[in-house]
Design an enzyme around this catalytic site. Structure first.
Site, short mmCIF file in Angstrom:
data_model
loop_
_atom_site.label_atom_id
_atom_site.label_comp_id
_atom_site.label_asym_id
_atom_site.label_seq_id
_atom_site.Cartn_x
_atom_site.Cartn_y
_atom_site.Cartn_z
N TRP A 1 52.86 28.76 48.60
CA TRP A 1 51.39 28.70 48.67
C TRP A 1 50.92 27.62 49.61
O TRP A 1 50.00 27.85 50.41
CB TRP A 1 50.79 28.54 47.27
CG TRP A 1 50.96 29.78 46.46
CD1 TRP A 1 51.74 29.93 45.35
CD2 TRP A 1 50.37 31.06 46.71
NE1 TRP A 1 51.66 31.23 44.89
CE2 TRP A 1 50.83 31.94 45.69
CE3 TRP A 1 49.50 31.56 47.68
CZ2 TRP A 1 50.46 33.28 45.64
CZ3 TRP A 1 49.12 32.90 47.61
CH2 TRP A 1 49.60 33.73 46.61
N LYS B 1 45.10 33.18 36.77
CA LYS B 1 46.33 32.67 36.16
C LYS B 1 46.02 32.08 34.78
O LYS B 1 46.66 32.41 33.81
CB LYS B 1 46.97 31.60 37.05
CG LYS B 1 47.04 31.97 38.54
CD LYS B 1 48.06 33.03 38.85
CE LYS B 1 47.92 33.64 40.24
NZ LYS B 1 48.09 32.73 41.36
N ASP C 1 45.37 22.62 45.46
CA ASP C 1 45.30 24.01 44.99
C ASP C 1 45.92 24.01 43.60
O ASP C 1 47.13 23.91 43.46
CB ASP C 1 46.09 24.91 45.96
CG ASP C 1 46.22 26.35 45.46
OD1 ASP C 1 45.75 26.66 44.34
OD2 ASP C 1 46.80 27.18 46.20
C1 LIG Z 1 47.88 33.07 42.91
C2 LIG Z 1 47.74 31.88 43.79
C3 LIG Z 1 46.96 31.90 44.95
C4 LIG Z 1 46.36 33.19 45.51
O1 LIG Z 1 45.22 33.55 44.96
P1 LIG Z 1 44.48 34.91 45.42
O2 LIG Z 1 43.44 34.97 44.37
O3 LIG Z 1 45.46 36.03 45.37
O4 LIG Z 1 43.94 34.69 46.76
C5 LIG Z 1 46.84 30.75 45.68
N1 LIG Z 1 47.45 29.61 45.30
C6 LIG Z 1 48.23 29.55 44.20
C7 LIG Z 1 48.91 28.29 43.84
C8 LIG Z 1 48.39 30.69 43.41
O5 LIG Z 1 49.17 30.64 42.33
#
Ligand SMILES: *Cc1c(COP(=O)(O)O)cnc(C)c1O
Length: 372
Positions: free
Chosen positions: A105, A203, A179
């Site tokens: 990511w 998540k 993030d």
């Molecule tokens: C799932 C995830 C994303 C991606 O998110 P989207 O909603 O698919 O754009 C970004 N960063 C992390 C750490 C993730 O787990």
């Protein structure tokens, strides 16, 4: 009703059953309004109260200081990879951004930011196959940065920062962007070390579609001219997340999750502290099972193993399909690992009860005995 299976999906992921039941009960008529939340004007008093309550509950749960804005946006984590640099790169004319790459990511984030300035990978765990985090004291951060980015929990590689770096102590005065998509609300956040945090909801919060941004007020107002108005943090903040129509139903579901979280208890602990204690116990149970076995292996350095996303391999790969099929038959769903890592992955988000991890561990030991 028959017990639902345990769902270990990395995302979109399981939600607390109590939240789903409450949403079902309120589906046709929210609190006597005669409307489903989906049918309400986002500017009407009913939805405005839902949104304000969700924001207040989140602020309380995560102890977000008053100097930070909470924004409910759209576009998910990947869109934020562009929206963050569009808003923050121009804090300094040179548009320098340093990235700490600890998995898939943060790698994606660095790539996307190159469209908006000088995005450089300052440190990376790639040389160990993303099984370690380079020590912050060794990061060669540049002077005059617009910001530093890291992913505080790498969902695919299973690598988590158990302490956020103190950039000021490292001699860097740039804000830290994190993030936190895949471990938001699983543990407290040290806001004294963070300038901006973002995360997709799917998540640990609610249905896909809502994107959470928590941003320090002094970072607003630097958007590049190319930044769409709907993605300009200052504009979104000035309109309390209602500049355009927000993902109303997703915000409502997130709000129900926040209320559920506030009601959780572990001994004397409540809310996020209770979740952290429970998440530690869940993760310990599964890591102990993996480390104590001859069949399963997790190669991540124990100092940075994720509590939320636990990838593991079977030493005999030919058993993968049988493992997955038998797990499914035992009511243990979505354990297949990400294609880039292979093997298995168990995601133990807040909605996964300890009993689910106990059932998984019991199954894994049983499977190993039968295939020794
Ligand atoms: C799932 C995830 C994303 C991606 O998110 P989207 O909603 O698919 O754009 C970004 N960063 C992390 C750490 C993730 O787990």
């Amino acid at each position: 009703m028959r017990q639902r299976p345990y769902n270990f999906s990395a995302g979109p992921a399981a939600m607390p059953e109590a939240v789903l039941q409450q949403a079902a009960a309120e589906m046709l008529d929210w609190h006597g309004s005669g409307m489903s939340v989906m049918e309400m004007s986002h500017r009407g008093k009913e939805f405005v109260s839902i949104c304000e309550q969700a924001e207040a509950d989140l602020r309380e749960l995560l102890a977000v200081p008053p100097t930070f804005k909470i924004l409910f946006m759209q576009g998910g984590g990947l869109a934020e990879n562009a929206i963050v640099p569009m808003n923050l790169a121009a804090r300094k004319p040179a548009r320098l951004m340093d990235f700490i790459v600890t998995g898939a990511w943060s790698q994606k984030s660095a790539q996307e930011a190159r469209k908006y300035g000088d995005a450089t990978v300052a440190a990376s765990g790639a040389d160990t196959g993303f099984t370690t985090i380079p020590a912050p004291a060794t990061w060669p951060l540049r002077d005059g940065l617009s910001y530093v980015h890291l992913c505080s929990n790498e969902t695919i590689h299973g690598v988590e920062f158990h302490e956020l770096p103190d950039l000021q102590a490292l001699g860097c005065d740039a804000p830290l962007v994190i993030d936190f998509s895949s471990h938001v609300l699983s543990r407290p956040v040290d806001w004294s070390r963070v300038g901006l945090a973002f995360g997709g909801a799917q998540k640990n919060i609610g249905p896909a579609g809502v994107t959470l941004v928590v941003v320090r007020e002094d970072l607003l107002g630097h958007a590049l001219p190319v930044c769409p108005s709907a993605f300009d943090y200052r504009t979104v903040a000035e309109h309390a997340s209602m500049y355009n129509t927000p993902p109303t139903y997703g915000i409502y579901m997130a709000g129900l999750t926040f209320q559920w979280l506030k009601a959780q208890r572990e001994g004397a602990l409540s809310g996020v502290a209770a979740m952290e204690a429970r998440n530690l116990a869940k993760a310990r149970l599964l890591y102990d099972c993996i480390d104590g076995s001859q069949l399963y292996v997790n190669r991540v350095d124990p100092a940075c193993r994720s509590r939320m996303n636990i990838p593991f391999q079977l030493r005999e790969e030919r058993l993968n399909d049988a493992f997955l099929a038998q797990a499914r038959a035992h009511g243990l769903l979505q354990l297949k690992g990400h294609k880039s890592v292979g093997g298995m992955r168990a995601s133990l988000y807040n909605a996964m009860p300890l009993e689910g991890v106990q059932a998984l561990v019991e199954f894994m030991r049983d499977f190993e005995r039968h295939h020794a």
